[in-house]
Design an enzyme around this catalytic site. Structure first.
Site, PDB file in Angstrom:
ATOM      1  N   GLU A  93       0.824  -1.208   0.000  1.00 36.96           N
ATOM      2  CA  GLU A  93       0.000   0.000   0.000  1.00 36.96           C
ATOM      3  C   GLU A  93       0.864   1.267   0.000  1.00 36.96           C
ATOM      4  O   GLU A  93       1.936   1.292   0.604  1.00 36.96           O
ATOM      5  CB  GLU A  93      -0.923  -0.010   1.228  1.00 36.96           C
ATOM      6  CG  GLU A  93      -1.708  -1.303   1.278  1.00 36.96           C
ATOM      7  CD  GLU A  93      -2.829  -1.356   2.317  1.00 36.96           C
ATOM      8  OE1 GLU A  93      -3.582  -2.316   2.300  1.00 36.96           O
ATOM      9  OE2 GLU A  93      -2.939  -0.424   3.137  1.00 36.96           O
ATOM     10  N   CYS A 106       3.481   8.434   1.452  1.00 33.97           N
ATOM     11  CA  CYS A 106       3.995   7.464   2.412  1.00 33.97           C
ATOM     12  C   CYS A 106       4.216   6.163   1.629  1.00 33.97           C
ATOM     13  O   CYS A 106       3.251   5.564   1.148  1.00 33.97           O
ATOM     14  CB  CYS A 106       2.929   7.321   3.508  1.00 33.97           C
ATOM     15  SG  CYS A 106       3.336   6.161   4.774  1.00 33.97           S
ATOM     16  N   CYS A 113       6.417  -6.973   7.119  1.00 33.38           N
ATOM     17  CA  CYS A 113       7.560  -6.585   7.949  1.00 33.38           C
ATOM     18  C   CYS A 113       7.834  -7.714   8.929  1.00 33.38           C
ATOM     19  O   CYS A 113       6.903  -8.282   9.505  1.00 33.38           O
ATOM     20  CB  CYS A 113       7.279  -5.294   8.711  1.00 33.38           C
ATOM     21  SG  CYS A 113       8.701  -4.723   9.672  1.00 33.38           S
ATOM     22  N   CYS A 117       6.329  -5.352  15.556  1.00 36.40           N
ATOM     23  CA  CYS A 117       5.969  -4.439  16.649  1.00 36.40           C
ATOM     24  C   CYS A 117       4.515  -4.754  17.015  1.00 36.40           C
ATOM     25  O   CYS A 117       3.677  -4.973  16.135  1.00 36.40           O
ATOM     26  CB  CYS A 117       6.121  -2.984  16.218  1.00 36.40           C
ATOM     27  SG  CYS A 117       7.816  -2.613  15.731  1.00 36.40           S
ATOM     28  N   CYS A 120       1.371  -2.738  15.494  1.00 42.57           N
ATOM     29  CA  CYS A 120       1.405  -2.388  14.066  1.00 42.57           C
ATOM     30  C   CYS A 120       0.757  -3.471  13.200  1.00 42.57           C
ATOM     31  O   CYS A 120       1.099  -4.650  13.295  1.00 42.57           O
ATOM     32  CB  CYS A 120       2.856  -2.176  13.642  1.00 42.57           C
ATOM     33  SG  CYS A 120       3.057  -1.966  11.870  1.00 42.57           S
ATOM     34  N   CYS A 338      -1.533   5.700   9.828  1.00 38.16           N
ATOM     35  CA  CYS A 338      -0.300   5.072  10.316  1.00 38.16           C
ATOM     36  C   CYS A 338      -0.609   3.744  10.973  1.00 38.16           C
ATOM     37  O   CYS A 338      -1.465   3.675  11.853  1.00 38.16           O
ATOM     38  CB  CYS A 338       0.303   5.910  11.437  1.00 38.16           C
ATOM     39  SG  CYS A 338       1.283   7.238  10.897  1.00 38.16           S
TER      40      CYS A 338
HETATM   41  N1  SAH Z   1       9.163   0.305   9.909  1.00 38.39           N
HETATM   42  C1  SAH Z   1       9.336   1.705   9.988  1.00 38.39           C
HETATM   43  C2  SAH Z   1       8.440   2.485   9.072  1.00 38.39           C
HETATM   44  C3  SAH Z   1       7.006   2.072   8.957  1.00 38.39           C
HETATM   45  S1  SAH Z   1       5.933   2.348  10.310  1.00 38.39           S
HETATM   46  C4  SAH Z   1       9.176   2.166  11.412  1.00 38.39           C
HETATM   47  O1  SAH Z   1       8.709   1.409  12.246  1.00 38.39           O
HETATM   48  O2  SAH Z   1       9.555   3.297  11.672  1.00 38.39           O
HETATM   49  C5  SAH Z   1       5.624   4.090  10.291  1.00 38.39           C
HETATM   50  C6  SAH Z   1       5.219   4.658  11.658  1.00 38.39           C
HETATM   51  O3  SAH Z   1       3.878   4.250  12.012  1.00 38.39           O
HETATM   52  C7  SAH Z   1       6.129   4.169  12.763  1.00 38.39           C
HETATM   53  O4  SAH Z   1       6.475   5.190  13.643  1.00 38.39           O
HETATM   54  C8  SAH Z   1       5.234   3.174  13.448  1.00 38.39           C
HETATM   55  O5  SAH Z   1       5.667   2.940  14.740  1.00 38.39           O
HETATM   56  C9  SAH Z   1       3.881   3.833  13.361  1.00 38.39           C
HETATM   57  N2  SAH Z   1       2.769   2.906  13.642  1.00 38.39           N
HETATM   58  C10 SAH Z   1       2.757   1.569  13.451  1.00 38.39           C
HETATM   59  N3  SAH Z   1       1.567   1.051  13.832  1.00 38.39           N
HETATM   60  C11 SAH Z   1       0.811   2.082  14.278  1.00 38.39           C
HETATM   61  C12 SAH Z   1      -0.537   2.190  14.761  1.00 38.39           C
HETATM   62  N4  SAH Z   1      -1.335   1.123  14.868  1.00 38.39           N
HETATM   63  N5  SAH Z   1      -0.994   3.420  15.107  1.00 38.39           N
HETATM   64  C13 SAH Z   1      -0.211   4.509  14.956  1.00 38.39           C
HETATM   65  N6  SAH Z   1       1.060   4.471  14.490  1.00 38.39           N
HETATM   66  C14 SAH Z   1       1.578   3.273  14.147  1.00 38.39           C
HETATM   67 FE1  SF4 Z   2       7.702  -3.128  10.983  1.00 34.76          FE
HETATM   68 FE2  SF4 Z   2       5.429  -1.972  11.776  1.00 34.76          FE
HETATM   69 FE3  SF4 Z   2       7.458  -2.249  13.490  1.00 34.76          FE
HETATM   70 FE4  SF4 Z   2       7.662  -0.473  11.460  1.00 34.76          FE
HETATM   71  S1  SF4 Z   2       6.208  -0.406  13.174  1.00 34.76           S
HETATM   72  S2  SF4 Z   2       9.236  -1.973  12.160  1.00 34.76           S
HETATM   73  S3  SF4 Z   2       6.508  -1.602   9.869  1.00 34.76           S
HETATM   74  S4  SF4 Z   2       6.297  -3.937  12.534  1.00 34.76           S
END
Ligand code: SAH
Ligand code: SF4
Length: 357
Positions: A93, A106, A113, A117, A120, A338
């Site tokens: 996406e 974005c 990934c 996390c 996420c 996000c």
């Molecule tokens: N992997 C990279 C980039 C992609 S995530 C990273 O983690 O930085 C982009 C941003 O969205 C990151 O700061 C991530 O922590 C945040 N993010 C992920 N899941 C989210 C959620 N459910 N609500 C709000 N922000 C989120």
């Molecule tokens: Fe991967 Fe999501 Fe963690 Fe970014 S926030 S490193 S996309 S699992």
């Protein structure tokens, strides 16, 4: 027959080498980049400042190939989300976020990934593969092509879509080269941002290799809590991450700062004490904090902190002299906010299976 070279995979240096091998002068790279990235001409026959011979050769050995678009969704607030087919049942996406004075794209760097996390949605999908330079580059071209009709274009690019850009270094660096290159997108370094959850050795290399902006997904200021939320912290704890941040801040010739992203999770990382810990960690650092209200998705049990809690958290950071802003949630009605980017990932890590059981 040898597979054709997709020219979207090549930055200017690689294009120079490509044309040199064909016995052509290096200015051909610039001409070609202008056709592709500025004029949006993808048919070699129409590139009239290249000789007929060269055009014929290019048709034989090269191509300008885009992935297929599965769908394009418009949110009520103007956000546009493209779902793009990356083959073998994988979709990624890309999201465009218009603002008054700019338009931020974005982009995704991986199919899924592997870092998992806990808050996420991409992390829940597991991981299939890295995207190529061409597959990342195509996301920016696709957006610009679609936006043209409305008189808009991509003015800023953030690697905040699916995937961890610092686990796909070469492709991400090539894309940064093209984004900054005056013959391609010509964006300033402040308008291109790599966001990383903290792959320390890669961040140290990135600091020297591409002069773009950096965002670090911090989300917790102590190792205990960060281990839980951002599992890669177990491998590269906060102390090491901060060391890598200093390498970044001291590299390059221009003044740099880092944006620290902090997702606000109710009752998890949003207390006054957490804010104090964060302020202590970032004190004396050229840092800005971006508080991101948690965006929910089906598999998650987390809840977003209340507006009041976020304000109180922000005020504590302000009182310690730390620049802080709260990110406005955009594109929620088409799951484009996000952390809501799920795509479709044929998971090779088997993590998503384990989670479903
Ligand atoms: N992997 C990279 C980039 C992609 S995530 C990273 O983690 O930085 C982009 C941003 O969205 C990151 O700061 C991530 O922590 C945040 N993010 C992920 N899941 C989210 C959620 N459910 N609500 C709000 N922000 C989120
Ligand atoms: Fe991967 Fe999501 Fe963690 Fe970014 S926030 S490193 S996309 S699992």
């Amino acid at each position: 027959m040898k597979e054709k070279q997709n020219l979207l995979n090549l930055n200017q240096k690689a294009l120079d080498a490509f044309f040199k091998e064909l016995g052509e002068k290096s200015f051909r790279s610039k001409q070609l980049m202008k056709w592709i990235y500025k004029d949006h001409v993808f048919d070699f026959d129409k590139m009239l400042n290249l000789s007929k011979n060269l055009r014929e050769t290019l048709k034989d050995i090269a191509c300008i190939d885009f992935p297929t678009i599965v769908s394009k969704n418009h949110a009520l607030d103007g956000v546009v989300k493209w779902i793009i087919d990356m083959g073998n049942e994988n979709n990624i996406e890309t999201v465009y976020i218009p603002e008054k004075d700019r338009g931020t794209l974005c982009i995704s760097s991986q199919v899924g990934c592997a870092l998992a996390c806990t808050f996420c949605s991409t992390g829940y999908q597991g991981f299939n593969r890295n995207l190529s330079t061409a597959e990342i580059m195509a996301q920016v071209l696709i957006a610009n092509l679609h936006l043209k009709a409305s008189g808009r274009h991509v003015s800023n690019v953030v690697f905040m879509g699916m995937g961890e850009p610092m686990l796909n270094e070469e492709a991400v660096y090539n894309v940064c080269d093209l984004l900054l290159d005056d013959w391609a997108f010509g964006l300033s370094r402040r308008k291109v941002t790599i966001s990383s959850s903290g792959v320390v050795p890669a961040l140290e290399r990135m600091s020297e290799r591409v002069p773009v902006s950096l965002a670090i997904s911090l989300h917790a200021a102590t190792d205990d809590l960060r281990d839980e939320l951002v599992p890669i912290n177990k491998k590269y704890p906060i102390k090491e991450l901060m060391r890598a941040c200093k390498v970044y801040l001291n590299a390059g010739t221009q003044e740099r700062h880092i944006l620290f992203e902090y997702v606000m999770l109710k009752g998890v990382n949003d207390s006054a004490n957490h804010a104090q810990q964060l302020a202590r960690l970032l004190k004396n650092m050229s840092a800005k904090v971006n508080l991101i209200p948690f965006n929910s998705f089906a598999e998650s049990d987390y809840q977003v902190s209340s507006v009041k809690t976020i304000e109180a958290f922000q005020n504590i950071l302000f009182s310690q002299g730390i620049r802080t802003m709260t990110r406005r949630t955009r594109g929620e009605d088409v799951d484009a906010a996000c952390g809501q980017l799920a795509g479709k990932v044929l998971d090779k890590t088997k993590r998503s299976d384990a989670r479903r059981n």
